[in-house]
Design a protein around this motif. Structure first.
Motif, mmCIF file in Angstrom:
data_model
loop_
_atom_site.group_PDB
_atom_site.id
_atom_site.type_symbol
_atom_site.label_atom_id
_atom_site.label_comp_id
_atom_site.label_asym_id
_atom_site.label_seq_id
_atom_site.Cartn_x
_atom_site.Cartn_y
_atom_site.Cartn_z
ATOM 1 N N UNK A 42 2.061 12.803 9.467
ATOM 2 C CA UNK A 42 2.121 12.114 10.805
ATOM 3 C C UNK A 42 1.614 10.768 10.380
ATOM 4 N N UNK A 43 2.608 9.545 10.779
ATOM 5 C CA UNK A 43 2.106 8.059 10.321
ATOM 6 C C UNK A 43 1.127 7.482 11.077
ATOM 7 N N UNK A 44 -0.314 8.249 11.148
ATOM 8 C CA UNK A 44 -1.358 7.860 11.997
ATOM 9 C C UNK A 44 -1.688 6.281 12.078
ATOM 10 N N UNK A 45 -1.719 5.687 10.691
ATOM 11 C CA UNK A 45 -1.863 4.454 10.735
ATOM 12 C C UNK A 45 -1.084 3.325 11.442
ATOM 13 N N UNK A 239 5.400 14.866 17.020
ATOM 14 C CA UNK A 239 5.885 15.398 18.233
ATOM 15 C C UNK A 239 4.945 15.246 19.578
ATOM 16 N N UNK A 240 3.814 14.726 19.463
ATOM 17 C CA UNK A 240 2.888 14.683 20.758
ATOM 18 C C UNK A 240 3.674 13.671 21.479
ATOM 19 N N UNK A 241 4.444 12.586 21.106
ATOM 20 C CA UNK A 241 5.023 11.809 22.024
ATOM 21 C C UNK A 241 5.955 12.256 22.924
ATOM 22 N N UNK A 242 6.695 13.388 22.565
ATOM 23 C CA UNK A 242 7.645 14.243 23.358
ATOM 24 C C UNK A 242 8.626 13.282 23.572
ATOM 25 N N UNK A 243 9.269 12.818 22.657
ATOM 26 C CA UNK A 243 10.411 11.822 22.720
ATOM 27 C C UNK A 243 11.783 12.268 21.981
ATOM 28 N N UNK A 244 12.771 12.493 22.777
ATOM 29 C CA UNK A 244 13.795 12.935 22.052
ATOM 30 C C UNK A 244 15.141 12.065 22.871
ATOM 31 N N UNK B 58 -9.113 11.246 15.264
ATOM 32 C CA UNK B 58 -8.523 12.572 15.288
ATOM 33 C C UNK B 58 -7.022 12.433 15.308
ATOM 34 N N UNK B 59 -6.340 11.550 14.207
ATOM 35 C CA UNK B 59 -5.174 11.027 14.227
ATOM 36 C C UNK B 59 -4.233 12.131 14.043
ATOM 37 N N UNK B 60 -4.395 12.883 13.243
ATOM 38 C CA UNK B 60 -3.361 14.185 13.023
ATOM 39 C C UNK B 60 -3.292 15.147 14.198
ATOM 40 N N UNK B 61 -4.349 15.325 14.788
ATOM 41 C CA UNK B 61 -4.310 16.301 16.309
ATOM 42 C C UNK B 61 -3.561 15.562 17.349
ATOM 43 N N UNK B 66 1.097 20.320 21.374
ATOM 44 C CA UNK B 66 -0.059 20.669 22.241
ATOM 45 C C UNK B 66 0.427 22.104 23.089
ATOM 46 N N UNK B 67 -0.619 22.333 23.900
ATOM 47 C CA UNK B 67 -0.398 23.405 24.800
ATOM 48 C C UNK B 67 0.188 22.914 26.090
#
Lengths: 392, 392
Positions: A42-45, A239-244, B58-61, B66-67
């Motif tokens: 994941x490209x955190x930076x 995936x956290x962004x939920x963008x498709x 907590x960047x990667x998380x 998620x749930x």
């Protein structure tokens, strides 16, 4: 007394994977059950810089309501990328931003499916699609996957005998099987659907993650107007962004957009701006290459271990990309029984039957390699081999 | 030939507001038509700090899947706030995070409504709810709003004559009317619904934005199990995040969560983490007070201008909070005609008829004051008064 709930809710298979993931919520277990991308990539930076930049430069706008279609420059970027990668000419007006591909499936079900409409699905098929479409109570027709894609003879028969509105498929590195359609199969599918006026719903979340061989053109190339193409940032950014997104002809877009508006007005606009900024300021191809290299190594570790440790009666697919492979045990074994034994040996997977709409698949199972470290892959496959041998 | 689209799509009213907003996309026009919060109060700096913090720590998380239920600490925060504000005891297990309240409405329609099921709605009613529910083809029963809430006699008759599964209402500063239910009305509604076993869908996006008078308890206080309560961060933090929630009994939650999973797996997790961090590190009450003060002044400017400039035959509601007020013109006037004249005078609003499910409301219109500067409010109302007088 009337039921509190709608009839459609009764038809929904409870998510088996969800239940399984609860069972194995133990860090000691080596889990091949999940379907998660490797968070190491994941490209955190890059995301942090992009978020800070859009808020600094355009804070009040990026936090306001926005249009249902989605952020136009992001849609232009997606259209451009289709052109660069495959020569596909898509206009940004044909692209709708959604909450991951999953929402695309729901919106398609909502816009196109009457109760009882025929929907063709691969066997094994993607569970999320089965679940999404089930809310609209279609009649599923499942067609076996062979090593190079759908069984064309069976597709012909199904189309001849039934009126099928949609065919949902994942031609690249399918979930759950890892199988890809050959170019020949793609052309054949396109021609058959053209003749029967069936819409192909081409779900392509993994298409960018090919680590062996050459890219094969999307079916959209061969069935222009009658393909609805789904894409996602979940596997290539985060995936956290939920963008498709959904790509579809304008006639279809006009209706789907009304469904999207009723569903949630629009997708998270801040996230759209952040992803777009990230894509502008970073080399996404370089980033994807890193993911592909890692997944390629993880896949190799898994296939090699399977060949080394599994008994010869067990077969597996050998995916050229994506995140999953598929195991077929000898007919007499139940993967559910093997699952229960495996858990005791601290290794987990997803039994195959939930991926079948009409029972079946009892001796199959899905393994994920993208989210397991290479050294753990060998250890886990070794334990699983022991369990399978014992079951035999 | 069969239709490509599902029957349910034919029933959907095209979003009139969306069309109107397109017409008036001219910065010279003073627009009372939108429904946007004032972006001056978006906490850009606070959000920037929160985004940076969660990514750093907590960047990667925060970028992973998620749930479906949503981030537990955020749901605990929401539950706590209900307890602190109203003494409402809600468990985090009864809260589902959604993409704004709008998605809550869609999930409720999907989970509860069979075709033809009775749904009570206020007249005028919230357009987004009408649109969302329409996809599930219910039978709407509309009940007039009086100055202190729904017309109880009409509600009694409707419940006696029809089997109504849901009653959708906005008891605080309703959209479009700005009307609030008195405490007496809330108790009466709760009792009638208890007796008829009808679920109250209590949409409360504006409840925190009261600038006159005292808070009135939510109907959930009086109809515990049979209320589904919807909330949102859109009006108190920022709408771009599309983050809202549904509060409901566990039995309902179990079903709705399956619908949510099929709809999009889960809401944007990064946004949930950012909002939660923002709420932890900032004084949200102080922030809301700033919004309330501004909206209170804007509302006062609008009501005063209306009293000063509008002809006496025109009446308006006087909201104690929220973002909208409602105008009733003399019967012989059509607000659509007035709209066309007004546009030429560079002022816009939303004609009232789309807020009625059974025609009607032709002489009504909605005005938004939250997103128009005070000095422009007077100018716009003056122009509108001129137009109305001319129409008379």
């Amino acid at each position: 007394m009337r039921s509190l709930f709608a009839k459609r809710v009764d038809d929904i298979p409870k998510s088996f994977i969800r239940e399984i993931l609860k069972v194995i919520d133990d860090p000691e277990i080596i889990s091949f059950a999940g379907g998660l991308p490797n968070p190491e990539f994941f490209p955190v930076e890059g995301i942090k810089e992009a978020a800070s930049k859009v808020l600094t430069e355009d804070g009040t706008n990026v936090l306001q309501y926005s249009t249902t279609e989605g952020y136009l420059p992001l849609r232009e970027y997606i259209a451009d990328r289709y052109f660069k990668r495959q020569g596909l000419k898509i206009s940004p007006e044909e692209i709708l931003i959604t909450n991951g591909s999953q929402q695309g499936l729901d919106l398609i079900g909502k816009t196109f499916l009457n109760e009882g409409d025929g929907v063709i699905i691969e066997e094994p098929g993607y569970l999320g699609a089965i679940q999404s479409f089930s809310f609209y109570r279609p009649k599923f027709h499942s067609i076996p996957l062979l090593d190079d894609g759908i069984d064309i003879e069976s597709l012909k028969d199904t189309l001849a005998e039934n009126d099928c509105k949609l065919f949902y498929g994942v031609p690249n590195f399918q979930n759950p099987s890892g199988i890809s359609y050959s170019d020949k199969k793609r052309r054949e599918v396109a021609q058959l659907l053209e003749e029967s006026n069936t819409v192909f719903v081409e779900d392509d979340p993994y298409g960018e993650l090919r680590f062996i061989g050459e890219d094969i053109p999307s079916i959209k190339n061969y069935l222009k107007d009658n393909t609805i193409l789904l894409g996602s940032f979940s596997k290539i950014v985060a995936p956290a962004f939920r963008l498709g997104w959904i790509v579809m002809s304008k006639e279809k877009m006009e209706k789907v957009i009304v469904a999207k508006q009723a569903a949630d007005l629009h997708s998270n606009y801040f996230a759209q701006r952040v992803i777009y900024q990230y894509l502008l300021d970073n080399d996404i191809d370089q980033h994807i290459n890193k993911i592909k290299e890692a997944y390629g190594r993880q896949r190799e570790a898994m296939v090699n271990s399977i060949k080394e440790y599994f008994p010869p009666e067990v077969s597996c697919t050998e995916p050229e990309g994506g995140m999953f492979l598929w195991i077929t045990l000898p007919k007499e074994l139940s993967s559910l029984d093997v699952f229960e034994m495996a858990i005791k040996e601290q290794v987990a997977f997803v039994p195959g039957s939930p991926f079948y709409v009409n029972q079946g698949g009892k001796n199959t199972l899905r393994l994920n390699y993208s989210n397991v470290a290479e050294d753990k892959i060998e250890k886990g496959i070794k334990s699983l081999a022991k369990v399978i041998k014992r079951a035999l």
